[in-house]
Design a protein around this motif. Structure first.
Motif, PDB file in Angstrom:
ATOM      1  N   ARG A 176      -3.536 -15.378  -0.395  1.00  0.00           N
ATOM      2  CA  ARG A 176      -4.088 -14.166  -0.688  1.00  0.00           C
ATOM      3  C   ARG A 176      -4.601 -13.173   0.621  1.00  0.00           C
ATOM      4  O   ARG A 176      -4.441 -12.115   0.400  1.00  0.00           O
ATOM      5  N   ARG A 177      -5.091 -13.952   1.593  1.00  0.00           N
ATOM      6  CA  ARG A 177      -5.540 -13.054   2.424  1.00  0.00           C
ATOM      7  C   ARG A 177      -4.427 -12.320   3.362  1.00  0.00           C
ATOM      8  O   ARG A 177      -4.609 -11.150   3.648  1.00  0.00           O
ATOM      9  N   GLY A 178      -3.390 -13.107   3.492  1.00  0.00           N
ATOM     10  CA  GLY A 178      -2.149 -12.262   3.795  1.00  0.00           C
ATOM     11  C   GLY A 178      -1.594 -10.981   2.964  1.00  0.00           C
ATOM     12  O   GLY A 178      -1.380 -10.009   3.463  1.00  0.00           O
ATOM     13  N   VAL A 179      -1.636 -11.278   1.652  1.00  0.00           N
ATOM     14  CA  VAL A 179      -1.258 -10.208   0.863  1.00  0.00           C
ATOM     15  C   VAL A 179      -2.278  -9.091   0.875  1.00  0.00           C
ATOM     16  O   VAL A 179      -2.006  -7.815   0.930  1.00  0.00           O
ATOM     17  N   ILE A 180      -3.566  -9.434   0.955  1.00  0.00           N
ATOM     18  CA  ILE A 180      -4.483  -8.534   1.057  1.00  0.00           C
ATOM     19  C   ILE A 180      -4.495  -7.631   2.518  1.00  0.00           C
ATOM     20  O   ILE A 180      -4.501  -6.056   2.395  1.00  0.00           O
ATOM     21  N   VAL A 181      -4.346  -8.350   3.450  1.00  0.00           N
ATOM     22  CA  VAL A 181      -4.081  -7.653   4.730  1.00  0.00           C
ATOM     23  C   VAL A 181      -2.792  -6.592   4.623  1.00  0.00           C
ATOM     24  O   VAL A 181      -2.782  -5.515   5.080  1.00  0.00           O
ATOM     25  N   ILE A 182      -1.709  -7.227   4.090  1.00  0.00           N
ATOM     26  CA  ILE A 182      -0.489  -6.462   3.938  1.00  0.00           C
ATOM     27  C   ILE A 182      -0.818  -5.001   3.098  1.00  0.00           C
ATOM     28  O   ILE A 182      -0.556  -4.126   3.433  1.00  0.00           O
ATOM     29  N   VAL A 183      -1.564  -5.212   1.919  1.00  0.00           N
ATOM     30  CA  VAL A 183      -1.878  -4.100   1.173  1.00  0.00           C
ATOM     31  C   VAL A 183      -2.805  -3.199   1.888  1.00  0.00           C
ATOM     32  O   VAL A 183      -2.459  -2.072   2.008  1.00  0.00           O
ATOM     33  N   MET A 184      -3.664  -3.624   2.663  1.00  0.00           N
ATOM     34  CA  MET A 184      -4.627  -3.013   3.060  1.00  0.00           C
ATOM     35  C   MET A 184      -3.871  -2.238   4.420  1.00  0.00           C
ATOM     36  O   MET A 184      -3.909  -0.899   4.701  1.00  0.00           O
ATOM     37  N   LEU A 185      -2.950  -2.862   5.281  1.00  0.00           N
ATOM     38  CA  LEU A 185      -2.242  -2.294   6.193  1.00  0.00           C
ATOM     39  C   LEU A 185      -1.389  -1.103   5.859  1.00  0.00           C
ATOM     40  O   LEU A 185      -1.414  -0.275   6.091  1.00  0.00           O
ATOM     41  N   MET A 186      -0.628  -1.467   4.565  1.00  0.00           N
ATOM     42  CA  MET A 186      -0.089  -0.336   4.027  1.00  0.00           C
ATOM     43  C   MET A 186      -0.699   0.853   3.798  1.00  0.00           C
ATOM     44  O   MET A 186      -0.322   1.979   4.046  1.00  0.00           O
ATOM     45  N   ALA A 187      -1.793   0.652   3.004  1.00  0.00           N
ATOM     46  CA  ALA A 187      -2.684   1.903   2.908  1.00  0.00           C
ATOM     47  C   ALA A 187      -3.324   2.589   4.082  1.00  0.00           C
ATOM     48  O   ALA A 187      -3.335   3.801   4.074  1.00  0.00           O
ATOM     49  N   ALA A 188      -3.852   1.688   5.056  1.00  0.00           N
ATOM     50  CA  ALA A 188      -4.108   2.338   6.201  1.00  0.00           C
ATOM     51  C   ALA A 188      -2.990   3.133   6.964  1.00  0.00           C
ATOM     52  O   ALA A 188      -3.456   3.942   7.724  1.00  0.00           O
ATOM     53  N   PHE A 189      -1.771   2.690   6.819  1.00  0.00           N
ATOM     54  CA  PHE A 189      -0.871   3.430   7.594  1.00  0.00           C
ATOM     55  C   PHE A 189      -0.411   4.508   6.578  1.00  0.00           C
ATOM     56  O   PHE A 189      -0.135   5.721   7.382  1.00  0.00           O
ATOM     57  N   THR A 190      -0.272   4.276   5.383  1.00  0.00           N
ATOM     58  CA  THR A 190       0.292   5.332   4.633  1.00  0.00           C
ATOM     59  C   THR A 190      -0.713   6.422   4.299  1.00  0.00           C
ATOM     60  O   THR A 190      -0.247   7.807   4.311  1.00  0.00           O
ATOM     61  N   ILE A 191      -1.852   6.427   3.988  1.00  0.00           N
ATOM     62  CA  ILE A 191      -2.970   7.472   3.786  1.00  0.00           C
ATOM     63  C   ILE A 191      -2.984   8.414   5.023  1.00  0.00           C
ATOM     64  O   ILE A 191      -2.773   9.524   4.681  1.00  0.00           O
ATOM     65  N   PRO A 192      -2.897   7.749   6.486  1.00  0.00           N
ATOM     66  CA  PRO A 192      -3.158   8.785   7.339  1.00  0.00           C
ATOM     67  C   PRO A 192      -1.861   9.455   7.566  1.00  0.00           C
ATOM     68  O   PRO A 192      -1.663  10.620   7.967  1.00  0.00           O
TER      69      PRO A 192
END
Length: 729
Positions: free
Chosen positions: A494-510
């Motif tokens: 779950r931690r890995g999935v959350i990190v992936i989703v957050m990284l995706m959001a952190a990369f995609t939003i900017p």
């Protein structure tokens, strides 16, 4: 669309691959009814064996009535004699009532069938047939699959709704993104909002898929955990059962010995008529016999009671027969039926230490000379014996352990961790939802065969536990493991999935914001260049004519003033401000001799001059740009008249584009109020009078009204951008 749909396809692929990789089939249900019917038939056959052997139908009916009470799944039971093939026993459930000794109706035989041979002391006595309603079991067994299907349908519905939303957004952006005035034009706030909404939808899908995968992972961990805990209990039960069987064989050899039976009968006679000295002598003879049988090496106590529960012989520290449990399913009653069972301690021993309470009794029937059961023996098992040791060997992982309890929930085995209170009854230290884990009927009625449940153990730690009662051993088992340890891999996943989703959001939003920002800058620059090009093209047309550059400047302001009084958007007003200078761009195609002729034009020259709207339309061409579309409409239609007498296409009324109707008024007004080599400048009042007189003929009547209301603003523009300081006012 490709950029939007690719992540969605990948997310859908994750669901499909996860489902396929874990062997999940939509709508799959496992039918466990035949297996369950077989298992129940075997259990009932084992329980019935001694009664069938003794032809004790009445006692068999009594025992099965207790076992089958409130069990609506078992619809019918029949026992057939192996020799005569006649029915020895029948039972069926009808209208919620138990029926014995009557013919089983055909309706009861439609349920799932299970059968087992009835064997007693290696003799085949008959066959037990059981009819089981597996519908409730099927629902239970397919519950996980139903939950999975519901989740898939929910996720699929969400996926379809969001995909359709993305499609609508894509179509809207594709249709209006290239517009210059639409609120979804590229670089506009609406465009940015829709792009961010698209990203939010993709992120929502990502979160939904992540939740689905995590939920399935959690359920599969619980399923594997349930199997693992159940397996731990099963292995322990099998080992204890095998050890108990071996001990029972030794016990059976002792109690079946002729000398033991004779001495026991002699002791009973002595207790009835002889004195204490003879009773003591017979007791010593029995003790000597047990010593010769190596009893002392394996057991610490022995109690023999009569069929009515009265004490016959006692050796070592035993319990009082007066408190003997005589319930039909108790070890004592089962021993009277010829069964060998295991009895665990009861609450009356709670004053003993933890170690002292780890004692069990192998309960066995004692047969008389004719093979009938005349007494029941209770052989105490030494806590240091292999059975007690076996209970302490089942620890797994960092926190897993198996606890053994009696039917009242009292701890029989050792515990892995230190107890908070030095006592051996930990029933109050195991709680479920803040309530006691067991009541007095759980183990006694065999109701503790539930799926893995969440408990708070004696350390006040949340655990997953599998609770099981073994009727053959007369012991309850709890296999448990800390929830933190059980879900460690899930938490990491779950931690890995959350990190992936957050990284995706952190990369995609900017990235999206930067792309929108740079796109807006590029679009603004392109739009500015296009507007500048149009203005210069308009200047080029005016330079070829006798008009000045200020003419197109005044035209832009006049048309925007008129447009501001209409029900049009601010973007449309800005668009006509930029496009109106292009009204005479077609004059580039008219020969200079005609354009610059100081006198009146001939009819042939007028024919050429009147083609300049068409030349302008050809120069501007056909484009998706709203600006160029409007410029073309103005160029080709600004000489059309409201009554249809204009040129080049004799359009009339509202068939003339609105922008062209506005430019027509502004162009005539500026032409009349400006000085040219071939004419003087009219006064503003004269120009206004002329335009009003042409209302309904040359000009749109409604726009003429707007024009008359705008005269003060027209005068400001006329003076601000005058060709010479001396202008007609």
């Amino acid at each position: 669309m490709r950029k939007i749909s690719l992540p969605i396809i990948l997310l859908l692929g994750m669901v499909i691959s996860y489902s396929a990789g874990n062997g999940v089939a939509f709508g799959e249900q496992v039918d466990v009814a035949p297996e369950e019917a077989k298992r129940l038939a075997v259990e009932l056959a084992d329980l019935s064996a001694s009664f069938v052997y003794n032809l004790d139908e009445q006692q068999l009916q009594h025992i099965l009535a207790v076992v089958l009470d409130n069990n609506n799944k078992i619809k019918a039971v029949t026992i057939t004699d192996a020799v005569s093939e006649e029915l020895f026993f029948t039972y069926f459930l009808q209208d919620g009532k138990m029926r014995f000794g009557k013919a089983v109706p055909a309706s009861s035989r439609q349920y799932t069938h299970g059968s087992a041979n009835i064997v007693y002391r290696d003799m085949l006595l008959g066959r037990l047939d059981l009819y089981y309603d597996g519908s409730l079991a099927a629902v239970s067994s397919s519950g996980t699959g139903d939950d999975f299907n519901r989740q898939v349908l929910l996720l699929g519905g969400l996926f379809i709704v969001l995909l359709l939303t993305l499609f609508v957004i894509y179509k809207a952006l594709s249709r209006h993104g290239a517009s210059d005035i639409h609120f979804l034009a590229f670089g506009s706030a609406g465009f940015a909002y829709l792009v961010m909404a698209s990203f939010a939808i993709i992120l929502t899908l990502s979160v939904a898929v992540s939740w689905f995968v995590l939920e399935q992972n959690s359920q599969r961990i619980q399923t594997r955990l349930s199997d693992s805990l159940h397996q731990s209990i099963s292995v322990l039960e099998n080992n204890l059962f095998e050890i108990s069987r071996l001990r029972t064989a030794v016990q059976h050899r002792i109690t079946d010995e002729n000398r033991f039976q004779k001495l026991l009968a002699k002791l009973r006679l002595a207790q009835q008529s002889a004195g204490q000295s003879e009773i003591t002598a017979v007791n010593r003879q029995l003790e000597a016999l047990l010593d010769q049988s190596d009893y002392r090496g394996n057991r610490e106590s022995l109690l023999v009671v009569s069929a009515t529960g009265e004490m016959i012989f006692s050796l070592g520290e035993t319990f009082s027969p007066s408190r003997l449990d005589k319930h039909p399913s108790s070890p004592f009653s089962r021993a009277l039926a010829g069964e060998y069972t295991l009895m665990s301690p009861h609450r009356r021993y709670e004053q003993l230490s933890i170690k002292d309470c780890q004692c069990f009794y192998l309960v066995a029937p004692v047969a008389g000379p004719q093979g009938e059961v005349t007494a029941v023996s209770f052989f105490g098992v030494d806590p240091r014996s292999v059975i007690a040791k076996e209970l302490g060997n089942y620890q797994f992982g960092a926190s897993g352990e198996v606890l053994a309890l009696n039917r009242e929930g009292l701890l029989l085995s050792g515990n892995r961790f230190e107890l908070p209170v030095q006592r051996w009854d930990i029933i109050n230290d195991l709680a479920q939802a803040g309530q006691p884990l067991f009541d007095s009927t759980w183990f006694g009625n065999g109701k503790v065969d539930e799926p893995v449940t969440e408990l708070i153990d004696y350390r006040r730690q949340p655990v997953f536990a599998d609770v099981h009662w073994n009727a053959d051993l007369n012991i309850g088992f709890i296999a448990k493991i800390d929830q933190v340890e059980a879900f460690q891999s899930h938490v990491e996943f779950r931690r890995g999935v959350i990190v992936i989703v957050m990284l995706m959001a952190a990369f995609t939003i900017p990235s999206v914001l930067f792309t929108l920002h740079m796109g807006k800058r590029a679009n603004d620059s392109l739009r500015g260049s296009r507007h500048e090009l149009i203005r210069r093209l308009g200047h080029a047309a005016e330079f070829k004519d006798n008009e000045t550059a200020l003419h197109i400047t005044r035209m832009s302001h006049y048309t925007r003033i008129l447009a501001s009084k209409l029900d049009v958007t601010r973007e449309w007003q800005d668009l006509i401000f930029t496009a109106s200078p292009m009204h005479d761009v077609g004059k580039i195609g008219v020969p200079d001799a005609i354009l610059q002729k100081p006198g009146k034009l001939t009819e042939q020259e007028w024919v050429i001059m009147r083609r300049h709207p068409e030349f302008g339309a050809d120069i501007l061409g056909h484009h998706n740009s709203d600006l160029l579309k409007m410029a073309r409409d103005i160029a080709i239609a600004h000489h059309e008249k409201w009554d249809g007498s204009g040129y080049p296409n004799q359009l009339g009324g509202e068939a003339i584009p609105l922008a062209a109707r506005l430019v027509a008024i502004a162009d005539v007004f500026d032409a009349l109020t400006s000085e040219r080599p071939y004419k003087r400048a009219w006064a503003i009042e004269e120009a206004v009078t002329h335009i009003v007189s042409e209302s309904g003929k040359h000009f749109d009547p409604e726009l003429v009204k707007v024009f008359t209301k705008s005269i003060p603003e027209f005068k400001v523009i006329h003076h601000r951008y005058a060709d010479t300081p001396n202008v007609t006012g």
